[in-house]
Design an enzyme around this catalytic site. Sequence first.
Site, PDB file in Angstrom:
ATOM      1  N   ASN A   1       4.842  -1.751   9.028  1.00  0.00           N
ATOM      2  CA  ASN A   1       4.796  -0.273   8.494  1.00  0.00           C
ATOM      3  C   ASN A   1       6.219   0.349   8.439  1.00  0.00           C
ATOM      4  O   ASN A   1       7.136  -0.128   8.716  1.00  0.00           O
ATOM      5  CB  ASN A   1       3.565   0.413   9.187  1.00  0.00           C
ATOM      6  CG  ASN A   1       3.012   1.469   8.383  1.00  0.00           C
ATOM      7  OD1 ASN A   1       3.531   2.063   7.355  1.00  0.00           O
ATOM      8  ND2 ASN A   1       1.650   1.583   8.546  1.00  0.00           N
ATOM      9  N   THR A   2       6.367   1.710   8.419  1.00  0.00           N
ATOM     10  CA  THR A   2       7.434   2.650   8.243  1.00  0.00           C
ATOM     11  C   THR A   2       7.787   2.899  10.038  1.00  0.00           C
ATOM     12  O   THR A   2       6.987   2.319  10.821  1.00  0.00           O
ATOM     13  CB  THR A   2       7.296   3.883   7.645  1.00  0.00           C
ATOM     14  OG1 THR A   2       6.253   4.487   8.123  1.00  0.00           O
ATOM     15  CG2 THR A   2       6.803   3.589   6.220  1.00  0.00           C
TER      16      THR A   2
ATOM     17  N   ASN B   1       2.123   8.887  10.418  1.00  0.00           N
ATOM     18  CA  ASN B   1       1.894  10.293   9.738  1.00  0.00           C
ATOM     19  C   ASN B   1       0.293  10.757  10.010  1.00  0.00           C
ATOM     20  O   ASN B   1      -0.014  11.751   9.351  1.00  0.00           O
ATOM     21  CB  ASN B   1       1.961  10.242   8.481  1.00  0.00           C
ATOM     22  CG  ASN B   1       3.664   9.609   8.329  1.00  0.00           C
ATOM     23  OD1 ASN B   1       4.488  10.220   8.893  1.00  0.00           O
ATOM     24  ND2 ASN B   1       3.859   8.672   7.085  1.00  0.00           N
ATOM     25  N   THR B   2      -0.453   9.895  10.713  1.00  0.00           N
ATOM     26  CA  THR B   2      -1.887  10.486  10.991  1.00  0.00           C
ATOM     27  C   THR B   2      -1.884  10.480  12.408  1.00  0.00           C
ATOM     28  O   THR B   2      -1.604   9.561  13.356  1.00  0.00           O
ATOM     29  CB  THR B   2      -2.848   9.463  10.713  1.00  0.00           C
ATOM     30  OG1 THR B   2      -3.154   9.506   9.137  1.00  0.00           O
ATOM     31  CG2 THR B   2      -4.357  10.031  11.067  1.00  0.00           C
TER      32      THR B   2
ATOM     33  N   ALA C   1       0.923  -1.073  -0.130  1.00  0.00           N
ATOM     34  CA  ALA C   1      -0.147   0.063  -0.146  1.00  0.00           C
ATOM     35  C   ALA C   1       1.026   1.142  -0.029  1.00  0.00           C
ATOM     36  O   ALA C   1       1.951   1.326   0.404  1.00  0.00           O
ATOM     37  CB  ALA C   1      -0.831   0.056   1.233  1.00  0.00           C
TER      38      ALA C   1
ATOM     39  N   GLY D   1       0.770  11.291   4.850  1.00  0.00           N
ATOM     40  CA  GLY D   1      -0.553  11.432   5.612  1.00  0.00           C
ATOM     41  C   GLY D   1      -2.055  11.152   5.129  1.00  0.00           C
ATOM     42  O   GLY D   1      -3.058  11.817   5.270  1.00  0.00           O
ATOM     43  N   PHE D   2      -1.763  10.081   4.552  1.00  0.00           N
ATOM     44  CA  PHE D   2      -2.934   9.373   3.732  1.00  0.00           C
ATOM     45  C   PHE D   2      -3.586  10.213   2.757  1.00  0.00           C
ATOM     46  O   PHE D   2      -4.878  10.393   2.775  1.00  0.00           O
ATOM     47  CB  PHE D   2      -3.982   8.915   4.817  1.00  0.00           C
ATOM     48  CG  PHE D   2      -3.718   7.721   5.645  1.00  0.00           C
ATOM     49  CD1 PHE D   2      -2.403   6.907   5.481  1.00  0.00           C
ATOM     50  CD2 PHE D   2      -4.382   7.466   6.789  1.00  0.00           C
ATOM     51  CE1 PHE D   2      -2.108   5.987   6.293  1.00  0.00           C
ATOM     52  CE2 PHE D   2      -4.179   6.378   7.616  1.00  0.00           C
ATOM     53  CZ  PHE D   2      -2.969   5.727   7.497  1.00  0.00           C
TER      54      PHE D   2
ATOM     55  N   SER E   1       0.599   3.750  10.729  1.00  0.00           N
ATOM     56  CA  SER E   1       1.024   4.573  10.180  1.00  0.00           C
ATOM     57  C   SER E   1       1.541   5.869  11.193  1.00  0.00           C
ATOM     58  O   SER E   1       0.723   6.169  11.900  1.00  0.00           O
ATOM     59  CB  SER E   1       0.068   5.494   9.028  1.00  0.00           C
ATOM     60  OG  SER E   1       0.948   6.589   8.730  1.00  0.00           O
TER      61      SER E   1
ATOM     62  N   LYS F   1      -2.290  -4.324   9.909  1.00  0.00           N
ATOM     63  CA  LYS F   1      -0.722  -3.907   9.828  1.00  0.00           C
ATOM     64  C   LYS F   1      -0.165  -3.267  10.855  1.00  0.00           C
ATOM     65  O   LYS F   1      -0.915  -2.223  11.583  1.00  0.00           O
ATOM     66  CB  LYS F   1      -0.812  -2.861   8.361  1.00  0.00           C
ATOM     67  CG  LYS F   1       0.687  -2.649   8.018  1.00  0.00           C
ATOM     68  CD  LYS F   1       0.635  -1.809   6.602  1.00  0.00           C
ATOM     69  CE  LYS F   1       2.223  -1.579   6.102  1.00  0.00           C
ATOM     70  NZ  LYS F   1       2.114  -1.222   4.721  1.00  0.00           N
TER      71      LYS F   1
ATOM     72  N   ASN G   1       8.904   9.360   4.675  1.00  0.00           N
ATOM     73  CA  ASN G   1       7.778   9.980   4.074  1.00  0.00           C
ATOM     74  C   ASN G   1       6.845  10.673   5.087  1.00  0.00           C
ATOM     75  O   ASN G   1       6.663   9.762   6.359  1.00  0.00           O
ATOM     76  CB  ASN G   1       6.965   9.102   3.010  1.00  0.00           C
ATOM     77  CG  ASN G   1       5.957   8.231   3.821  1.00  0.00           C
ATOM     78  OD1 ASN G   1       4.808   8.660   4.128  1.00  0.00           O
ATOM     79  ND2 ASN G   1       6.276   7.021   4.316  1.00  0.00           N
ATOM     80  N   ARG G   2       5.923  11.415   4.917  1.00  0.00           N
ATOM     81  CA  ARG G   2       5.213  12.080   6.116  1.00  0.00           C
ATOM     82  C   ARG G   2       3.652  12.306   4.790  1.00  0.00           C
ATOM     83  O   ARG G   2       3.195  13.311   5.201  1.00  0.00           O
ATOM     84  CB  ARG G   2       5.540  13.003   6.847  1.00  0.00           C
ATOM     85  CG  ARG G   2       5.940  14.130   6.218  1.00  0.00           C
ATOM     86  CD  ARG G   2       6.273  15.338   7.216  1.00  0.00           C
ATOM     87  NE  ARG G   2       6.811  16.610   6.593  1.00  0.00           N
ATOM     88  CZ  ARG G   2       8.215  16.904   6.403  1.00  0.00           C
ATOM     89  NH1 ARG G   2       8.995  16.004   6.782  1.00  0.00           N
ATOM     90  NH2 ARG G   2       8.618  17.808   6.011  1.00  0.00           N
TER      91      ARG G   2
ATOM     92  N   GLY H   1      12.037  -3.323   3.725  1.00  0.00           N
ATOM     93  CA  GLY H   1      13.703  -3.377   3.336  1.00  0.00           C
ATOM     94  C   GLY H   1      14.032  -4.467   2.549  1.00  0.00           C
ATOM     95  O   GLY H   1      15.170  -4.968   2.373  1.00  0.00           O
TER      96      GLY H   1
ATOM     97  N   ASN I   1      -5.141  -0.370   8.660  1.00  0.00           N
ATOM     98  CA  ASN I   1      -3.814   0.319   8.782  1.00  0.00           C
ATOM     99  C   ASN I   1      -4.065   1.114  10.337  1.00  0.00           C
ATOM    100  O   ASN I   1      -4.755   2.095  10.450  1.00  0.00           O
ATOM    101  CB  ASN I   1      -3.648   1.204   7.798  1.00  0.00           C
ATOM    102  CG  ASN I   1      -2.121   1.899   7.807  1.00  0.00           C
ATOM    103  OD1 ASN I   1      -1.607   1.876   8.910  1.00  0.00           O
ATOM    104  ND2 ASN I   1      -1.747   2.249   6.790  1.00  0.00           N
TER     105      ASN I   1
END
Length: 345
Positions: A249-250, A184-185, A68, A120-121, A182, A220, A117-118, A302, A179
């Site tokens: 995830n990240t 970033n939210t 994703a 943010g969906f 993340s 996730k 990355n950020r 990775g 998800n």
Amino acid sequence: MLFDKIIRPALYGLSKNDPELVHERTLQVLAKVSRSSPALAALRRVYRTEAPVSVLGLDFPNPVGLAAGMDKNGRALHAWPALGFGFVEVGTVTGLAQPGNPKPRLYTLPATDAVINRMGFNNEGAEALAARLKAFGKPDVPLGISIGKSKVTPLEAAVEDYRSSLKALYPFADYFAINVSSPNTPGLRALQDKSALAELLAELRKTMTELGKPVPLLVKVAPDLTDEALAELLGVCEEHRVDGLIATNTTLSREGIAPSDAHLADQAGGLSGRPLTSRAREVVEFVHTETGGKLPIIGVGGILDADDARRLLDAGASLVQLYTGFALHGPGLVHRVTRGLSGRR
């Protein structure tokens, strides 16, 4: 080598070294390819590799999927299988359309083989994805749909936000990825906590029962969870009959960043790529051991060559996904990984 030495430098040069613009232009091209039968046929002849596997009650032509984030809105759905992917996960989509975080929000770390990355969906919303799937159809490989919480939705209303996405996209998904990991939210990772995750999964299970045909439900997880927190999460997943886990995830960690990329380490967002290789494998192995191998795992994080993918499978993953490696090294990576896993050279 052609991609790394010629194509990628040209793409970045034409896009003013803006990774997000490179991403957007690549998607524009692949969206056109996705609607061209001759182009798709030509790509299949070069890239597609058959190494069939059955997981989650689904048949995959090979175990290497697109993670994703690459194609949030499903714009190039038919191009991805032609590039060799055995399954495709779109999203993360949210109940409401949203622009994501302010730009710039995507950074390439070339010496590290990584990305921060950020985003943010940023996406057009679940209803828009449903309309596109209805208009253009699903790909000829299993389709996963990752759903997340809209940024403007408060945590106390998160369940209904997820439910609205699930209901809109239910006719099209071969599996759903929930998800909750993340970075970033704001507040999203709090949904990994025991009580919050239990409530979310219970309501999604109830909604799926009401909708009829069962669809595999996966969660996730973040790579930054402690073993204790991850074990607790797995207990919730077992209680609510989650069908599988996506790990991972990240990460918020900045370990493993090369000195020449250190000036980007302070950028907010999730780190992916080579620094995540070992941690993703550790999480996969922990989940596999903790669940006695009974819970299917999609390993992601990775993967830069076939050996990375093989180690994730050896650690207990049933399938793997690519994102950062594909973004940095192109479709040749998909070909090398799928052929390596199928025993071909």
